[in-house]
Design a protein around this motif. Sequence first.
Motif, PDB file in Angstrom:
ATOM      1  N   ALA A  26      -7.871 -17.781 -11.819  1.00 50.84           N
ATOM      2  CA  ALA A  26      -6.734 -18.557 -11.345  1.00 50.84           C
ATOM      3  C   ALA A  26      -7.122 -19.217 -10.025  1.00 50.84           C
ATOM      4  O   ALA A  26      -7.726 -18.576  -9.162  1.00 50.84           O
ATOM      5  N   SER A  27      -6.798 -20.496  -9.870  1.00 45.88           N
ATOM      6  CA  SER A  27      -7.131 -21.231  -8.644  1.00 45.88           C
ATOM      7  C   SER A  27      -5.957 -22.104  -8.238  1.00 45.88           C
ATOM      8  O   SER A  27      -5.282 -22.693  -9.090  1.00 45.88           O
ATOM      9  N   ARG A  28      -5.718 -22.170  -6.923  1.00 45.12           N
ATOM     10  CA  ARG A  28      -4.621 -22.994  -6.396  1.00 45.12           C
ATOM     11  C   ARG A  28      -5.164 -23.901  -5.301  1.00 45.12           C
ATOM     12  O   ARG A  28      -5.866 -23.455  -4.392  1.00 45.12           O
ATOM     13  N   TRP A  29      -4.830 -25.173  -5.398  1.00 45.25           N
ATOM     14  CA  TRP A  29      -5.160 -26.157  -4.376  1.00 45.25           C
ATOM     15  C   TRP A  29      -3.865 -26.781  -3.845  1.00 45.25           C
ATOM     16  O   TRP A  29      -2.871 -26.879  -4.572  1.00 45.25           O
ATOM     17  N   THR A  30      -3.869 -27.216  -2.590  1.00 45.52           N
ATOM     18  CA  THR A  30      -2.743 -27.961  -2.026  1.00 45.52           C
ATOM     19  C   THR A  30      -3.206 -29.361  -1.643  1.00 45.52           C
ATOM     20  O   THR A  30      -4.403 -29.617  -1.494  1.00 45.52           O
ATOM     21  N   SER A  31      -2.265 -30.257  -1.481  1.00 42.57           N
ATOM     22  CA  SER A  31      -2.576 -31.660  -1.240  1.00 42.57           C
ATOM     23  C   SER A  31      -3.525 -31.834  -0.057  1.00 42.57           C
ATOM     24  O   SER A  31      -3.284 -31.320   1.042  1.00 42.57           O
ATOM     25  N   ALA A  32      -4.610 -32.574  -0.269  1.00 42.57           N
ATOM     26  CA  ALA A  32      -5.584 -32.820   0.794  1.00 42.57           C
ATOM     27  C   ALA A  32      -5.030 -33.738   1.869  1.00 42.57           C
ATOM     28  O   ALA A  32      -5.550 -33.780   2.986  1.00 42.57           O
ATOM     29  N   SER A  33      -3.960 -34.474   1.539  1.00 39.40           N
ATOM     30  CA  SER A  33      -3.362 -35.392   2.505  1.00 39.40           C
ATOM     31  C   SER A  33      -2.212 -34.760   3.277  1.00 39.40           C
ATOM     32  O   SER A  33      -1.605 -35.408   4.124  1.00 39.40           O
ATOM     33  N   GLY A  34      -1.893 -33.495   2.985  1.00 40.34           N
ATOM     34  CA  GLY A  34      -0.774 -32.830   3.646  1.00 40.34           C
ATOM     35  C   GLY A  34       0.559 -33.064   2.979  1.00 40.34           C
ATOM     36  O   GLY A  34       1.594 -32.649   3.512  1.00 40.34           O
ATOM     37  N   ALA A  35       0.573 -33.705   1.803  1.00 42.64           N
ATOM     38  CA  ALA A  35       1.823 -33.918   1.067  1.00 42.64           C
ATOM     39  C   ALA A  35       2.258 -32.613   0.398  1.00 42.64           C
ATOM     40  O   ALA A  35       1.615 -31.576   0.546  1.00 42.64           O
ATOM     41  N   GLU A  36       3.333 -32.655  -0.361  1.00 41.85           N
ATOM     42  CA  GLU A  36       3.900 -31.440  -0.948  1.00 41.85           C
ATOM     43  C   GLU A  36       3.145 -30.943  -2.176  1.00 41.85           C
ATOM     44  O   GLU A  36       3.325 -29.812  -2.597  1.00 41.85           O
ATOM     45  N   GLY A  37       2.303 -31.769  -2.765  1.00 45.37           N
ATOM     46  CA  GLY A  37       1.714 -31.454  -4.059  1.00 45.37           C
ATOM     47  C   GLY A  37       0.870 -30.192  -4.078  1.00 45.37           C
ATOM     48  O   GLY A  37       0.155 -29.881  -3.125  1.00 45.37           O
ATOM     49  N   VAL A  38       0.941 -29.466  -5.204  1.00 42.37           N
ATOM     50  CA  VAL A  38       0.135 -28.270  -5.452  1.00 42.37           C
ATOM     51  C   VAL A  38      -0.479 -28.407  -6.840  1.00 42.37           C
ATOM     52  O   VAL A  38       0.192 -28.820  -7.795  1.00 42.37           O
TER      53      VAL A  38
END
Length: 209
Positions: A26-38
Amino acid sequence: MREDFEHWHTHEHFPERLGIPGFRRASRWTSASGAEGVFVMYELEDYEVLSSPAYLARLNAPTPWSTRMMPHHRNMVRSQSQVLETHGGAVARHALTVRLAPAAGNEAGLRAALKSLIETLPARSGLIGAHLLRHQTPPIAQTTEQKIRGAADQVADWVFVACGYELEALKDLAASDLSERHLSSMGTAPDQVSDIYSLSYSAVPSDVL
């Protein structure tokens, strides 16, 4: 809810999912631009895990914490996918995702063009792997978790995932080989969606069980 979400996702949800037979990572990333996206990716032993009794038991009996978190999953795109093409690694510091679909009648041609690209990407500086996924709805009834979310999950037809250790390499890829213009020339339908994410956490069953 971000702090609560990441606490729940790391310390309850990942261990719960990785405790299901057939879940490999399982892997989780968050927005590289600081936006809300996951962006979350679960790698499975095979596609049939998605309709296995053990997985369905979890989907239909969410914990109190999961039940509280599920309504906050906004604009969720949930693609249960077969791997069409893959080359190289699947976890790195950054991930570029492109949601796309083939133009009518061009599925075979688009897959062949993307396969050729995928075979070259892991050798490029800053990149480590690339993968093409296609959604396929498993033959199961609507689950309790889906009902809690309001049955509003969206689906991406195909998803292209490129992973790398250099953010600029992925930005360059998004602006060139995976740009909307270039993908359209390969035969994609209009309105691709592209995002770049940075790794928050990745685990395998032995890390959490």
